[in-house]
Design a protein around this motif. Structure first.
Motif, short mmCIF file in Angstrom:
data_model
loop_
_atom_site.label_atom_id
_atom_site.label_comp_id
_atom_site.label_asym_id
_atom_site.label_seq_id
_atom_site.Cartn_x
_atom_site.Cartn_y
_atom_site.Cartn_z
N THR A 1 47.21 34.62 36.23
CA THR A 1 47.97 35.57 37.03
C THR A 1 47.35 35.75 38.41
N ASP A 2 48.13 36.32 39.31
CA ASP A 2 47.68 36.67 40.65
C ASP A 2 47.74 38.18 40.82
N VAL A 3 46.73 38.74 41.48
CA VAL A 3 46.73 40.15 41.85
C VAL A 3 46.72 40.21 43.38
N PRO A 4 47.87 40.48 44.00
CA PRO A 4 47.92 40.49 45.46
C PRO A 4 47.02 41.57 46.06
N SER A 5 46.62 41.39 47.31
CA SER A 5 45.85 42.40 48.01
C SER A 5 46.64 43.71 48.06
N GLY A 6 45.99 44.81 47.69
CA GLY A 6 46.65 46.11 47.70
C GLY A 6 47.39 46.45 46.43
N ALA A 7 47.45 45.51 45.48
CA ALA A 7 48.17 45.74 44.22
C ALA A 7 47.18 46.08 43.11
N VAL A 8 47.69 46.73 42.06
CA VAL A 8 46.86 47.11 40.91
C VAL A 8 47.42 46.45 39.65
N LEU A 9 46.59 45.63 39.00
CA LEU A 9 46.93 45.07 37.70
C LEU A 9 46.30 45.94 36.63
N SER A 10 47.13 46.52 35.76
CA SER A 10 46.63 47.35 34.67
C SER A 10 46.48 46.48 33.42
N VAL A 11 45.28 46.50 32.83
CA VAL A 11 45.01 45.73 31.61
C VAL A 11 44.85 46.72 30.47
N MET A 12 45.73 46.60 29.47
CA MET A 12 45.74 47.54 28.35
C MET A 12 45.62 46.79 27.04
N GLY A 13 45.04 47.47 26.05
CA GLY A 13 44.90 46.87 24.73
C GLY A 13 43.93 47.69 23.90
N PRO A 14 43.90 47.46 22.59
CA PRO A 14 43.01 48.22 21.71
C PRO A 14 41.54 47.90 21.98
N SER A 15 40.65 48.77 21.50
CA SER A 15 39.22 48.53 21.61
C SER A 15 38.88 47.20 20.93
N GLY A 16 38.03 46.43 21.59
CA GLY A 16 37.63 45.14 21.03
C GLY A 16 38.55 44.00 21.39
N ALA A 17 39.59 44.29 22.19
CA ALA A 17 40.56 43.24 22.54
C ALA A 17 40.04 42.30 23.63
N ARG B 1 42.88 54.53 48.59
CA ARG B 1 41.79 53.84 49.30
C ARG B 1 41.92 52.33 49.14
N ALA B 2 42.19 51.89 47.92
CA ALA B 2 42.29 50.46 47.66
C ALA B 2 43.44 49.84 48.45
N ARG B 3 44.56 50.54 48.52
CA ARG B 3 45.70 50.00 49.26
C ARG B 3 45.44 50.01 50.77
N THR B 4 44.78 51.07 51.25
CA THR B 4 44.45 51.13 52.67
C THR B 4 43.53 49.98 53.07
N LEU B 5 42.59 49.65 52.18
CA LEU B 5 41.63 48.58 52.45
C LEU B 5 42.16 47.21 52.02
N ASN B 6 43.38 47.20 51.45
CA ASN B 6 44.02 45.95 51.05
C ASN B 6 43.23 45.21 49.97
N LEU B 7 42.70 45.96 49.01
CA LEU B 7 41.91 45.37 47.95
C LEU B 7 42.77 45.09 46.71
N PRO B 8 42.66 43.92 46.12
CA PRO B 8 43.28 43.72 44.81
C PRO B 8 42.48 44.50 43.76
N VAL B 9 43.18 45.13 42.82
CA VAL B 9 42.53 45.98 41.83
C VAL B 9 42.89 45.52 40.42
N VAL B 10 41.88 45.44 39.55
CA VAL B 10 42.10 45.22 38.13
C VAL B 10 41.59 46.45 37.40
N MET B 11 42.49 47.15 36.71
CA MET B 11 42.15 48.40 36.04
C MET B 11 42.29 48.25 34.53
N VAL B 12 41.20 48.49 33.82
CA VAL B 12 41.22 48.56 32.36
C VAL B 12 41.43 50.02 31.98
N THR B 13 42.41 50.29 31.14
CA THR B 13 42.69 51.67 30.75
C THR B 13 43.37 51.74 29.39
#
Length: 210
Positions: A24-40, A181-193
């Motif tokens: 996959t691609d995470v564009p600058s300024g975008a947030v990819l949310s990664v979800m799944g059970p513990s241990g995944a 802040r991430a969007r202002t700085l144009n950072l790609p973000v990967v968030m585990v939640t």
């Protein structure tokens, strides 16, 4: 130059077991949310991106950040910042001294102090340079941890359950601050939640694993 974060045919295995496979691609300024059970394998994915994957795991594929192949680079050369659920502030140092650890090298002592003071002011913590971290609220600690990380001038941001320890109202506030802040700085973000509200607030693609 291609910007953003590309996870190209990324595959992580342990022994004969495949933990995850991502392309996959995470564009600058975008947030990819990664979800799944513990241990995944969510935190294992972040370890692969920061270069801290344990020897028991095997990584295939490529991690490309703003056109640079960082797959095999040491952690300090990757320009990838990460925020955890715990703020990880050093208790024996002042707020300003904590933030100095994030600063990129160079500049006079006065110039470095000015950068830290500006960063504190930007998040409503003007005058907090000499404060003891123990005297800060949870939200203030989260803001210090965020700005310390951003002072290192990362090119991508990883969030490892970064908002999990905050009460609901504060969680919403800090989450909005981080995303803005991430969007202002144009950072790609990967968030585990684990929290669907985090993914909804991110307003980006959701990757479900496990």
């Amino acid at each position: 130059m291609t910007t953003g974060l590309t996870l190209k045919s990324l595959r992580i295995t342990r022994g004969e077991t495949e933990l995850l496979a991502i392309d996959t691609d995470v564009p600058s300024g975008a947030v990819l949310s990664v979800m799944g059970p513990s241990g995944a394998g969510k935190s294992t994915l972040l370890a692969a991106l920061t270069g801290t994957l344990a020897p028991a795991f095997h990584l295939q594929g490529r991690v490309i950040l703003n056109g640079r192949d960082i797959t095999n680079l040491p952690t300090e050369a990757r320009r990838v910042g990460i925020l955890f659920q715990d703020d990880l502030l050093f208790p024996h140092l002042s707020v300003g001294q904590n933030m100095a650890f994030g600063l990129t090298k160079g500049g006079t002592r006065a110039e470095r102090r000015a950068k830290i003071e500006t960063a504190l002011t930007d998040v409503g913590l003007e005058g907090f340079f000499e404060r003891d971290p123990a005297t800060l609220s949870g939200g203030q600690k989260a803001r210090v941890a965020l700005m310390r990380m951003l002072l290192s001038a990362p090119e991508a941001l990883l969030l490892d359950e970064a908002f999990g320890g905050l009460d609901p109202a504060l969680r919403e506030h800090i989450r909005a601050l981080v995303f803005t802040r991430a969007r202002t700085l144009n950072l790609p973000v990967v968030m585990v939640t684990h929290d669907p509200a985090d993914a909804e607030a991110a307003d980006g693609p959701i990757l479900k694993i496990g």
